[in-house]
Design a protein around this motif. Structure first.
Motif, PDB file in Angstrom:
ATOM      1  N   PHE A  79       9.350 -16.517  12.009  1.00 19.37           N
ATOM      2  CA  PHE A  79      10.287 -17.576  11.618  1.00 19.37           C
ATOM      3  C   PHE A  79      11.535 -17.546  12.501  1.00 19.37           C
ATOM      4  O   PHE A  79      12.183 -18.570  12.716  1.00 19.37           O
ATOM      5  CB  PHE A  79      10.643 -17.488  10.121  1.00 19.37           C
ATOM      6  CG  PHE A  79      11.608 -16.395   9.734  1.00 19.37           C
ATOM      7  CD1 PHE A  79      12.968 -16.542   9.916  1.00 19.37           C
ATOM      8  CD2 PHE A  79      11.144 -15.219   9.171  1.00 19.37           C
ATOM      9  CE1 PHE A  79      13.856 -15.538   9.543  1.00 19.37           C
ATOM     10  CE2 PHE A  79      12.016 -14.214   8.793  1.00 19.37           C
ATOM     11  CZ  PHE A  79      13.381 -14.364   8.996  1.00 19.37           C
ATOM     12  N   MET A  80      11.866 -16.379  13.041  1.00 19.45           N
ATOM     13  CA  MET A  80      13.053 -16.273  13.905  1.00 19.45           C
ATOM     14  C   MET A  80      12.794 -16.956  15.250  1.00 19.45           C
ATOM     15  O   MET A  80      13.640 -17.692  15.763  1.00 19.45           O
ATOM     16  CB  MET A  80      13.432 -14.809  14.121  1.00 19.45           C
ATOM     17  CG  MET A  80      13.848 -14.126  12.848  1.00 19.45           C
ATOM     18  SD  MET A  80      14.258 -12.396  13.101  1.00 19.45           S
ATOM     19  CE  MET A  80      14.984 -12.042  11.511  1.00 19.45           C
ATOM     20  N   GLY A  81      11.594 -16.709  15.818  1.00 12.25           N
ATOM     21  CA  GLY A  81      11.244 -17.363  17.080  1.00 12.25           C
ATOM     22  C   GLY A  81      11.170 -18.867  16.906  1.00 12.25           C
ATOM     23  O   GLY A  81      11.669 -19.630  17.732  1.00 12.25           O
ATOM     24  N   GLU A  82      10.580 -19.291  15.789  1.00 15.35           N
ATOM     25  CA  GLU A  82      10.462 -20.735  15.510  1.00 15.35           C
ATOM     26  C   GLU A  82      11.838 -21.378  15.370  1.00 15.35           C
ATOM     27  O   GLU A  82      12.078 -22.468  15.881  1.00 15.35           O
ATOM     28  CB  GLU A  82       9.704 -20.947  14.196  1.00 15.35           C
ATOM     29  CG  GLU A  82       8.245 -21.227  14.371  1.00 15.35           C
ATOM     30  CD  GLU A  82       7.531 -21.399  13.024  1.00 15.35           C
ATOM     31  OE1 GLU A  82       6.309 -21.563  13.068  1.00 15.35           O
ATOM     32  OE2 GLU A  82       8.165 -21.368  11.942  1.00 15.35           O
ATOM     33  N   SER A  83      12.754 -20.675  14.680  1.00 16.89           N
ATOM     34  CA  SER A  83      14.097 -21.232  14.489  1.00 16.89           C
ATOM     35  C   SER A  83      14.805 -21.389  15.828  1.00 16.89           C
ATOM     36  O   SER A  83      15.453 -22.412  16.080  1.00 16.89           O
ATOM     37  CB  SER A  83      14.940 -20.323  13.577  1.00 16.89           C
ATOM     38  OG  SER A  83      14.367 -20.260  12.306  1.00 16.89           O
ATOM     39  N   VAL A  84      14.683 -20.383  16.697  1.00 20.64           N
ATOM     40  CA  VAL A  84      15.318 -20.469  18.017  1.00 20.64           C
ATOM     41  C   VAL A  84      14.726 -21.639  18.790  1.00 20.64           C
ATOM     42  O   VAL A  84      15.447 -22.412  19.435  1.00 20.64           O
ATOM     43  CB  VAL A  84      15.164 -19.128  18.781  1.00 20.64           C
ATOM     44  CG1 VAL A  84      15.590 -19.279  20.237  1.00 20.64           C
ATOM     45  CG2 VAL A  84      15.983 -18.041  18.105  1.00 20.64           C
ATOM     46  N   THR A 131      11.409 -18.886   6.324  1.00 18.92           N
ATOM     47  CA  THR A 131      10.367 -19.838   5.931  1.00 18.92           C
ATOM     48  C   THR A 131       9.670 -20.336   7.191  1.00 18.92           C
ATOM     49  O   THR A 131      10.270 -20.333   8.283  1.00 18.92           O
ATOM     50  CB  THR A 131      10.987 -21.071   5.213  1.00 18.92           C
ATOM     51  OG1 THR A 131      12.211 -21.426   5.869  1.00 18.92           O
ATOM     52  CG2 THR A 131      11.253 -20.828   3.758  1.00 18.92           C
ATOM     53  N   THR A 132       8.439 -20.789   7.039  1.00 19.05           N
ATOM     54  CA  THR A 132       7.737 -21.377   8.191  1.00 19.05           C
ATOM     55  C   THR A 132       8.399 -22.718   8.538  1.00 19.05           C
ATOM     56  O   THR A 132       9.118 -23.303   7.723  1.00 19.05           O
ATOM     57  CB  THR A 132       6.269 -21.669   7.823  1.00 19.05           C
ATOM     58  OG1 THR A 132       6.267 -22.641   6.777  1.00 19.05           O
ATOM     59  CG2 THR A 132       5.539 -20.414   7.363  1.00 19.05           C
TER      60      THR A 132
END
Ligand code: 13P
Ligand code: SF4
Length: 322
Positions: A79-84, A131-132
């Motif tokens: 979720f951290m990579g996706e947020s970035v 979250t996804t």
């Protein structure tokens, strides 16, 4: 040892560089690739030591937007990579362990969000950043543990459906009696198993210690804490304190930053006996970081519906900055 076994062992030793050699290669590749490495406090200490920036999830999400580099390498969970990536859609974002996932990120059903939206006119769906990307598309705003209270207070709606973490949600609910906070029954499997009994045992063994807890812990555990905060807030509190003993109720990875910030101060930090380790964060080993920089693997794809998933993150940044 037979000859074939010896050859295999030698080959493995040659393939695994020494820590100094690994650090040298990581630094060289960062320069060659124009890459900046971000790491969360829960990743292994050796990985944190190779990062350009180490922080909590809010700090990392916010920081990534301010960097001027071609490539961001995110040492953390998906979720951290996706947020970035959602906050920097034009930038290449890599994850050394792309399979590292946070189980809590999936612990909410769309049908439940739809049911709550149909029940209340005046409701905001508040998604913890854990979250996804798909779950984020159902939300009005995201929060992290360090800004949840501020963001919820800023929202005009009286009804708040807080997803997915019931522990963080009820911690926030206790501080906003003017709001009706509706909980969803998700939790972090690492923080939720820290038990009241083991916290009381720790307090009995170290009566002078200050107790600091992450709000993902259960309410009965939080009731024993002197201080409740995000990973970064816990670390800063220990570093700034005159005390010498601390009971820390979160993932033990935070010890690396506490040591780095308090050299020679002999601060003693005690964790629960069942040492909390996040098995997914633990996958982000230094060797994986090196391999990711070598072959530029683990690229995070822009999730489906990037506008809908990115909007609650942008709204979080805006409300948290007020
Ligand atoms: P922080 O936002 O405090 O860094 O926490 C992230 C997390 O995953 C806690 O389990
Ligand atoms: Fe997810 Fe818990 Fe690991 Fe944090 S510690 S990333 S909430 S599983």
């Amino acid at each position: 040892m037979v000859a074939n076994d010896r050859a295999a062992t030698l080959a493995a030793q040659q393939a695994t560089p020494s820590p100094d050699e690994l650090a040298r290669r990581v630094e060289q590749l960062k320069r060659e690739r124009g890459a900046v490495v971000l790491a969360h406090y829960y990743t292994p200490a050796q990985t944190q030591a190779l990062a350009d920036y180490v922080g909590d999830s809010f700090y990392l999400a916010r920081l990534a937007k301010t960097l001027e580099c071609e490539t961001i390498v995110l040492c953390g969970v998906s979720f951290m990579g996706e947020s970035v990536k959602l906050l920097n859609p034009g930038r290449r974002v890599l994850m050394p362990a792309p399979e590292a996932d946070c189980p809590m990120a999936h612990m909410v059903e769309k049908a439940e969000v739809d049911r709550i939206r149909a029940t209340y006119d005046d409701v905001a769906v508040v998604a913890y950043v854990n979250t996804t990307a798909e779950v984020k598309t159902w939300a009005d705003v995201c929060v992290t543990s360090s800004n949840a209270l501020k963001v919820v207070r800023e929202l005009p709606q009286r009804n708040i459906f807080f997803i997915p973490d019931a522990n963080l949600g009820s911690f926030i609910a206790r501080q906003v009696p003017e709001k009706n906070v509706i909980l969803n029954m998700g939790c972090c499997p690492i923080h939720d198993v820290i038990s009241l009994d083991e916290v009381r045992d720790l307090k009995a063994a170290h009566p002078a210690a200050e107790v600091l807890a992450h709000p993902e812990c259960r309410p009965d555990v939080l009731a024993e804490a002197d201080y409740i905060g995000s990973t970064k807030e816990i670390i800063n509190r220990v570093a700034a304190s005159d005390g010498s003993e601390f009971i820390v109720l979160t993932v033990a990875g935070v010890a690396a930053e506490i040591e780095r910030l308090t050299p020679g101060q002999n601060k003693r930090v005690y964790f629960p006996a069942t040492t909390p380790i996040c098995p997914n964060m633990a996958k982000v080993k230094p060797e994986r970081l090196l391999a990711c920089l070598e072959d530029l693997s683990g690229e995070v794809a822009l999730p489906e519906c990037p506008e809908a998933a990115g909007a609650p993150l942008e709204r979080m940044l805006e409300l948290a900055a007020r």
